[in-house]
Design an enzyme around this catalytic site. Structure first.
Site, PDB file in Angstrom:
ATOM      1  N   ASN A 318       0.632  -1.359   0.216  1.00  7.81           N
ATOM      2  CA  ASN A 318       0.034   0.106   0.323  1.00  7.81           C
ATOM      3  C   ASN A 318       0.679   1.246   0.026  1.00  7.81           C
ATOM      4  OD1 ASN A 318      -2.287   1.500   0.025  1.00  7.81           O
ATOM      5  ND2 ASN A 318      -3.285   0.804   1.779  1.00  7.81           N
ATOM      6  N   HIS A 349      -8.650   3.456   8.491  1.00  5.31           N
ATOM      7  CA  HIS A 349      -9.001   2.406   8.196  1.00  5.31           C
ATOM      8  C   HIS A 349     -10.278   2.026   8.742  1.00  5.31           C
ATOM      9  CE1 HIS A 349      -4.903   1.186   6.735  1.00  5.31           C
ATOM     10  NE2 HIS A 349      -5.400   0.231   6.063  1.00  5.31           N
TER      11      HIS A 349
END
Length: 463
Positions: A318, A349
């Protein structure tokens, strides 16, 4: 999920058309901005229905902040509003969708838009609210000197290439792409006359797109064959725990973690291919003279699977989110940058407890790994056999540490997470604490990092 895949495949076709028929030589920047924005809005509505209103509300709220907030506070207000709205949506998502079931929903695009909003706000603050000598070399390069127009702002945040799965890119890079300067700027960094060229070459992304589509296809096959056959939940099954020795459980943990990766490889590589197909993502020329199209790549699969340190693994997984965290948090935090960055990552998140178990564990393991590397690595560099042995051991430990850390991220809830950690005796937590107690730590303070960054800036300016 079907809508997600359909949108991305249609976006891929639209990207090829965009590059060929709406290239900077055939269409104005305003037309390119408008097309990218309108298609992005259509994809968002098609994929997420009325939930897409959250994307548009957040975008317009922060456009107001960007134009009305005072320059010294523009990045603070944008950050608080964007992250606050995202957090409220994360909370509501638990009630909209069943707890514990990972599904494609509106929070994904909202997370990407939050990254872009805060990135632009920080870079705008750097460009009009700070002096050049206060900035690092990277901050200086990416600083935005004037507020974008509404069309530019909407295009950057809602364009069809990144609205569904990202990645986040820098505002100046995106504007250079729309205006047709993106590739040219990178090519000027190379002396082509010395290489025998009479004029600048015209790199094509077709090869890079085909290569990434092959990775996407393989990832999809692995997802369909492996992921559902090796569920993470099995590692806390009572029968499995009763009959399986400790080392075998660690081995199976590695297997199920590997099986969980293909869906990320699929989504991120396809998103990268979409941007490349539109002509965006050129990063320059490597030492072998090969054109690189990895400016927006979100992962490096080879480096992930061969990582010999926790840091190396994180840096190649990521990637654009890691870059965002570094630019808006780590480089700007006055103290405890590592801890604050992990906490921001968890908050971004969502609010599932498993995320916080993962990122708090990640802080501990990162600090321990850094202490081991700083205190021990140099003893193994004196000979090739020692270095190979060191790399093999650190690879195995890194892979297991990552599996141990990310398991709660998949499990989400508190009960299965505690059950899992009990089943493996909290061994990584205990080992990390022992390392931090026994080995000296040499922290890099904010002032030291700032001095190093300023030295780098001065060096670049002198060149």
């Amino acid at each position: 999920q079907i809508n997600f895949v359909a949108c991305q495949l249609f976006a891929l076709l639209a990207a090829f058309w965009f590059r060929i028929y709406l290239s900077p030589s055939h269409a104005s920047s305003a037309v390119r901005h408008a097309f990218a924005t309108l298609f992005g809005i259509y994809f968002a509505v098609f994929c997420f229905g009325w939930y897409s209103i959250h994307l548009f509300v957040l975008v317009m709220m922060n456009y107001g902040i960007m134009n009305m907030a005072s320059v010294p506070n523009i990045h603070r207000y944008s950050f608080v509003v964007a992250m606050g709205y995202l957090t409220l949506c994360h909370i509501s998502r638990i009630y909209i969708f069943h707890y514990g079931i990972l599904t494609t929903d509106f929070s994904g695009p909202l997370m990407i838009i939050t990254q872009k909003i805060t990135t632009l706000a920080c870079q705008l603050h750097d460009g009009i609210g700070r002096q050049a000598e206060e900035l690092t070399a990277e901050q200086n390069r990416l600083a935005v000197k004037s507020r974008p127009s509404l069309l530019e702002y909407l295009s950057y945040l809602l364009n069809f290439m990144s609205i569904i799965a990202g990645p986040c890119s820098n505002y100046k890079d995106y504007i250079a792409f729309i205006e047709g300067r993106h590739v040219h700027m990178k090519l000027l960094e190379v002396n082509w006359k010395q290489k025998g060229y009479d004029r600048l070459p015209d790199p094509s992304p077709t090869g890079a797109v085909m290569y990434k589509l092959c990775i996407t296809l393989v990832s999809l096959i692995l997802f369909l064959t492996l992921t559902k056959n090796f569920p993470m939940a099995y590692i806390i099954d009572n029968e499995f725990l009763d009959k399986t020795p400790f080392l075998s459980r660690l081995g199976y943990l590695y297997v199920v973690t590997q099986a969980a990766k293909p869906k990320y490889y699929f989504a991120w590589t396809l998103a990268d291919a979409v941007n490349n197909a539109a002509g965006y993502g050129f990063s320059g020329v490597d030492e072998r003279g090969t054109f690189r199209w990895d400016l927006l790549s979100n992962l490096n699969i080879w480096n992930i699977e061969t990582a010999t340190s926790f840091k190396m693994y994180i840096e190649n997984w990521n990637i654009q989110t890691a870059a965002w965290l570094k630019r808006v948090c780590y480089d700007r935090a006055p103290w405890y940058p590592t801890a604050l960055t992990f906490i921001l990552s968890a908050l971004w998140h969502g609010i599932y407890p498993g995320y916080y178990f993962t990122f708090l564990t990640g802080i501990l393991i990162t600090l321990a790994a850094r202490a081991i590397r700083n205190n021990c690595r140099h003893y193994f560099l004196s000979s090739v056999p020692l270095k190979i042995a060191y790399d093999i051991v650190t690879w195995a430990v890194t892979q297991l540490a990552v599996c141990y850390t990310v398991a709660p991220f998949v499990m989400l809830a508190v009960e299965p997470t505690i059950k899992f950690y009990k089943s493996v005796y909290f061994h990584m937590h205990i080992l990390s604490i022992l390392v931090l107690l026994l080995l000296p730590i040499r922290p890099q303070t904010h002032s030291v990092r700032r001095a190093q960054n300023q030295a780098m800036l001065n060096s670049i300016e002198n060149k």
